[in-house]
Scaffold this active site. Sequence first.
Site, PDB file in Angstrom:
ATOM      1  CE  LYS A 188      -4.018  -1.721   2.609  1.00  0.00           C
ATOM      2  NZ  LYS A 188      -5.012  -1.530   1.557  1.00  0.00           N
ATOM      3  NE  ARG A 191     -10.962  -9.660  -2.079  1.00  0.00           N
ATOM      4  CZ  ARG A 191     -11.263  -8.764  -3.014  1.00  0.00           C
ATOM      5  NH1 ARG A 191     -11.573  -9.171  -4.236  1.00  0.00           N
ATOM      6  NH2 ARG A 191     -11.289  -7.481  -2.756  1.00  0.00           N
TER       7      ARG A 191
HETATM    8  N1  BES Z   1      -8.226  -3.637   4.343  1.00  0.00           N
HETATM    9  C1  BES Z   1      -8.345  -3.241   2.985  1.00  0.00           C
HETATM   10  C2  BES Z   1      -9.628  -2.460   2.717  1.00  0.00           C
HETATM   11  C3  BES Z   1      -9.683  -1.095   3.348  1.00  0.00           C
HETATM   12  C4  BES Z   1      -9.154  -0.005   2.703  1.00  0.00           C
HETATM   13  C5  BES Z   1     -10.320  -0.926   4.546  1.00  0.00           C
HETATM   14  C6  BES Z   1      -9.215   1.243   3.290  1.00  0.00           C
HETATM   15  C7  BES Z   1     -10.393   0.315   5.133  1.00  0.00           C
HETATM   16  C8  BES Z   1      -9.839   1.405   4.502  1.00  0.00           C
HETATM   17  C9  BES Z   1      -8.347  -4.465   2.090  1.00  0.00           C
HETATM   18  O1  BES Z   1      -7.575  -5.526   2.513  1.00  0.00           O
HETATM   19  C10 BES Z   1      -7.799  -4.019   0.775  1.00  0.00           C
HETATM   20  O2  BES Z   1      -6.664  -3.659   0.734  1.00  0.00           O
HETATM   21  N2  BES Z   1      -8.634  -4.062  -0.249  1.00  0.00           N
HETATM   22  C11 BES Z   1      -8.230  -3.646  -1.550  1.00  0.00           C
HETATM   23  C12 BES Z   1      -8.796  -4.606  -2.546  1.00  0.00           C
HETATM   24  C13 BES Z   1      -8.237  -4.439  -3.928  1.00  0.00           C
HETATM   25  C14 BES Z   1      -6.769  -4.832  -3.950  1.00  0.00           C
HETATM   26  C15 BES Z   1      -9.028  -5.306  -4.871  1.00  0.00           C
HETATM   27  C16 BES Z   1      -8.783  -2.238  -1.780  1.00  0.00           C
HETATM   28  O3  BES Z   1      -9.886  -1.938  -1.313  1.00  0.00           O
HETATM   29  O4  BES Z   1      -8.080  -1.431  -2.382  1.00  0.00           O
HETATM   30 MN    MN Z   2      -5.559  -5.312   1.892  1.00  0.00          MN
END
Ligand code: BES
Ligand code: MN
Length: 496
Positions: free
Chosen positions: A280, A354
């Site tokens: 990230k 997931r």
């Molecule tokens: N934990 C994150 C989702 C999230 C993002 C929660 C910001 C709270 C605030 C999750 O694991 C994630 O990173 N999801 C990705 C999915 C994508 C790679 C398909 C996302 O939402 O960007």
């Molecule tokens: Mn994630």
Amino acid sequence: MNFSLSSKAITATKTDCLVIAVPEKGEWPETTKAADEALGGLIKQLEKAGDLTGKNASVNTLPLVDQPWQRVVVVGTGKDSDRTPANFRKALIAMMGVLKDGPSKSALICLADTSLQGEDAVSSEEARLNLIGRILEDQLYTFTEFKSEKPPARKLKKVVVQASGSAKALKDAFNQGLATGRGMNYTKDLGNTPPNICHPVWLAEQAKNMAKEYDCIKTEVLDEKQMEKLGMNTILAVGKGSKQPPRLIVMEYRGGKAKDKPYVLVGKGITFDTGGISLKPGEGMDEMKYDMGGSASVFGTMKVLAETKPKINVVAVIAAAENMPDGGASRPGDIVTTLSGMTVEILNTDAEGRLVLCDALTYVKKFDPEAVVDMATLTGACIIALGNQATGLLSNNDELANELLAAGERTGDRAWRLPLWDEYQSQLDSNFADMANIGGRPAGTITAACFLSRFAKDYRWAHLDIAGTAWNSGKAKGATGRPVPLLVDYLMTHAG
Ligand code: BES
Ligand code: MN
Ligand code: ZN
């Protein structure tokens, strides 16, 4: 803090601070009339003079001398036609803003006789006492464990809430509200705890502590070896890049009959989400400590059950792992075989929620569930779609979905349903495995739920995406305790 209910005449309760409601026009509640009489018509006079407008959520403190109370806090409750449960909640929160750090050591709150708009279930005295109890605990929350200089102790020590009588139903409702607030606060504590302390093994210890504290809770923890034996390879694949090993945590509350099928709660317990090799961006990454918010809400809900002991069976399963990048971490392109036997191509290691949930959803089949509800901070896309107001709800069963939506409406902890149509499923097609773990940018919350749905075919299932609702960003940064009110309300409607 000492909380209690009273149905004595308000002048018979010795207290520093009397809290009363003044509506904007319209008839006064009985307790407001009684207070005005005891004060020789002061409230009426101030209203006439324009000092008390009654505007919803306005709060006026009236210092008194030579009176039964040292002060009266007047809470505006707005026009009769606008007095929705949501506006009443705002007024309660404004009242607590004044009470919690004010000079009063004790307070008598006379707000439960203010009638609300809307359906019966939210306009009964029981519902109002439940709400007041919850808001009291919720608004008194602080998290100062890691501050070396603690704020001065609160003066407020005793809160009495005025009720119309001493019926058990009124006490039960108030206690249920207090317990729900405490459950939310436990959820907040877990979410706010820093990720160098809150790791999967620490979460498992919290579950063991729950079993120690409450006889009605049983805890079982699977370590990485046990998970490997069972074939829970996707949880293991997420945890591989971390020095902190993953855990599958099971808590059981059996308050119902032995033959009653259990309601199963599943929580995403990513104690820190760096994204893994699909790293990230750095800004705001600290907030990914709340990626265990789903599991924190499961913990909070179990605590409410343990304290209120409803006649229902509930099993909680938490998939806990830390998503880190290192030489052992999963790569984009890796293919893993899930506990279900289906294979997944990990195209993005940041779609890890997931992956831990799918094995948990397969695992819970063994409990022969009445229904399964999973909670997860699953997608940033859910924040884009619904902001911080509504939890995203996706389900393979209309009845279950509607019950959860109704529980959200009743408590003000609202959810909004998104479609789970088959047409979205093809976004998860993979050239090399049974499915990919991402479905591209369009409908990100839905394709995440589509992925989960493939592992939840054998029972009634709903998924709550709480990415936007479990956490406040900005100045009031911190965990919110949602969706504990929704979950508790839903479970209570099914308790015998
Ligand atoms: N934990 C994150 C989702 C999230 C993002 C929660 C910001 C709270 C605030 C999750 O694991 C994630 O990173 N999801 C990705 C999915 C994508 C790679 C398909 C996302 O939402 O960007
Ligand atoms: Mn994630
Ligand atoms: Zn995550």
